[in-house]
Design a protein around this motif. Structure first.
Motif, PDB file in Angstrom:
ATOM      1  N   UNK A 105       0.821  -1.208   0.000  1.00  0.00           N
ATOM      2  CA  UNK A 105       0.000   0.000   0.000  1.00  0.00           C
ATOM      3  C   UNK A 105       0.853   1.255   0.000  1.00  0.00           C
ATOM      4  N   UNK A 106       0.233   2.385   0.314  1.00  0.00           N
ATOM      5  CA  UNK A 106       0.955   3.656   0.341  1.00  0.00           C
ATOM      6  C   UNK A 106       1.816   3.728   1.597  1.00  0.00           C
ATOM      7  N   UNK A 107       2.814   4.598   1.570  1.00  0.00           N
ATOM      8  CA  UNK A 107       3.626   4.828   2.755  1.00  0.00           C
ATOM      9  C   UNK A 107       2.946   5.878   3.626  1.00  0.00           C
ATOM     10  N   UNK A 108       3.131   5.815   4.948  1.00  0.00           N
ATOM     11  CA  UNK A 108       2.493   6.791   5.834  1.00  0.00           C
ATOM     12  C   UNK A 108       2.861   8.232   5.472  1.00  0.00           C
ATOM     13  N   UNK A 109       1.850   9.044   5.251  1.00  0.00           N
ATOM     14  CA  UNK A 109       2.045  10.427   4.831  1.00  0.00           C
ATOM     15  C   UNK A 109       1.641  10.661   3.393  1.00  0.00           C
ATOM     16  N   UNK A 110       1.654   9.612   2.577  1.00  0.00           N
ATOM     17  CA  UNK A 110       1.153   9.738   1.216  1.00  0.00           C
ATOM     18  C   UNK A 110      -0.367   9.847   1.222  1.00  0.00           C
ATOM     19  N   UNK A 111      -0.922  10.374   0.130  1.00  0.00           N
ATOM     20  CA  UNK A 111      -2.361  10.377  -0.030  1.00  0.00           C
ATOM     21  C   UNK A 111      -2.851   8.926  -0.114  1.00  0.00           C
ATOM     22  N   UNK A 112      -3.838   8.583   0.689  1.00  0.00           N
ATOM     23  CA  UNK A 112      -4.344   7.222   0.700  1.00  0.00           C
ATOM     24  C   UNK A 112      -4.313   6.643   2.099  1.00  0.00           C
ATOM     25  N   UNK A 113      -4.528   5.339   2.190  1.00  0.00           N
ATOM     26  CA  UNK A 113      -4.634   4.654   3.471  1.00  0.00           C
ATOM     27  C   UNK A 113      -3.418   3.767   3.698  1.00  0.00           C
ATOM     28  N   UNK A 114      -2.581   4.128   4.657  1.00  0.00           N
ATOM     29  CA  UNK A 114      -1.407   3.330   5.010  1.00  0.00           C
ATOM     30  C   UNK A 114      -1.758   2.393   6.155  1.00  0.00           C
ATOM     31  N   UNK A 115      -1.220   1.178   6.103  1.00  0.00           N
ATOM     32  CA  UNK A 115      -1.527   0.159   7.105  1.00  0.00           C
ATOM     33  C   UNK A 115      -0.279  -0.208   7.899  1.00  0.00           C
ATOM     34  N   UNK A 116      -0.399  -0.194   9.230  1.00  0.00           N
ATOM     35  CA  UNK A 116       0.684  -0.634  10.108  1.00  0.00           C
ATOM     36  C   UNK A 116       0.087  -1.633  11.093  1.00  0.00           C
ATOM     37  N   UNK A 117       0.686  -2.822  11.176  1.00  0.00           N
ATOM     38  CA  UNK A 117       0.181  -3.888  12.042  1.00  0.00           C
ATOM     39  C   UNK A 117       1.218  -4.215  13.106  1.00  0.00           C
ATOM     40  N   UNK A 118       0.759  -4.834  14.169  1.00  0.00           N
ATOM     41  CA  UNK A 118       1.677  -5.242  15.231  1.00  0.00           C
ATOM     42  C   UNK A 118       1.008  -6.236  16.151  1.00  0.00           C
ATOM     43  N   UNK A 119       1.792  -7.059  16.796  1.00  0.00           N
ATOM     44  CA  UNK A 119       1.263  -8.024  17.749  1.00  0.00           C
ATOM     45  C   UNK A 119       0.779  -7.323  19.012  1.00  0.00           C
ATOM     46  N   UNK A 120      -0.277  -7.851  19.606  1.00  0.00           N
ATOM     47  CA  UNK A 120      -0.731  -7.370  20.907  1.00  0.00           C
ATOM     48  C   UNK A 120       0.064  -8.070  22.010  1.00  0.00           C
ATOM     49  N   UNK A 121       0.404  -9.340  21.771  1.00  0.00           N
ATOM     50  CA  UNK A 121       1.265 -10.065  22.688  1.00  0.00           C
ATOM     51  C   UNK A 121       1.921 -11.222  21.941  1.00  0.00           C
TER      52      UNK A 121
END
Length: 212
Positions: A105-121
């Protein structure tokens, strides 16, 4: 499931895949459950609107670090894609303090929706996005980029979705302005089955520090 082309970023269409609830499930949680977002932090009428005061879109640059002062997050960011089953991959669970940016997808800050995921535990304890459910609207998210710049985001809402009713288009859909989604597990935990859903943080770009 085979991949299809996305209408919102030209990348692989996550919305076409049944990935909800399976992305970040970890059966190693033995302590207190992660904080759950308050209904008051969700969208008041259920509607998502473009942020009228969103900052000027930035050029593409890979994210390298994420900081969320309100919950003490300060973590490196790695690239993630899709796994062999066509599901959104996650960062290595050998490193609890590591987030993953969906490189299709797009990089954070670009026009559009950027996705960042991470574990909760992980099997060894709370992980990078353990505290997402404790965020509030108006909290700040900073993402440092490979070009030396930093994108500044403000939280618009935090919502939790059951894995059987995850709103693909709502989370991944096309945005006319620079938007960010943070995603982790949540929605309650059942032993032997894992987390029942996902916590999603919605944020928009408020400004940025230019590349050096």
């Amino acid at each position: 499931m085979s991949a299809r082309r996305s209408p919102w970023s030209g990348a692989v269409a996550l919305a076409a895949m049944v990935v909800v609830g399976a992305w970040l499930v970890q059966d190693g949680s033995r302590g207190a459950p992660p904080p759950a977002p308050s209904p008051a932090e969700g969208f008041a009428d259920g509607a998502i609107r473009p942020a009228a005061l969103s900052g000027t879109p930035m050029a593409a640059s890979v994210p390298v670090r994420i900081s969320i002062p309100a919950i003490g997050v300060n973590a490196p960011v790695t690239k993630v894609g899709l796994d062999g089953g066509g599901h959104l991959a996650t960062p290595s669970d050998r490193e609890r303090n590591l987030a993953g940016w969906y490189q299709g997808g797009v990089t954070p800050g670009q026009r559009g929706t950027a996705l960042v995921v991470g574990h909760v535990d992980t099997a060894s304890g709370p992980a990078v996005f353990y505290g997402l459910g404790a965020l509030h609207r108006g909290d700040r998210i900073d993402i440092a980029r490979a070009d030396g710049g930093t994108a500044w985001f403000m939280v618009d809402a935090i919502e939790v979705y059951d894995k059987s009713a995850f709103p693909d288009h709502r989370v991944y859909g096309r945005s006319p302005d620079p938007q960010l989604r943070l995603i982790t597990c949540g929605g309650g935990y059942r032993k032997g089955q894992g987390y029942r859903g996902n916590v999603v943080v919605y944020a928009h770009l408020t400004g940025h520090r230019a590349a050096a």
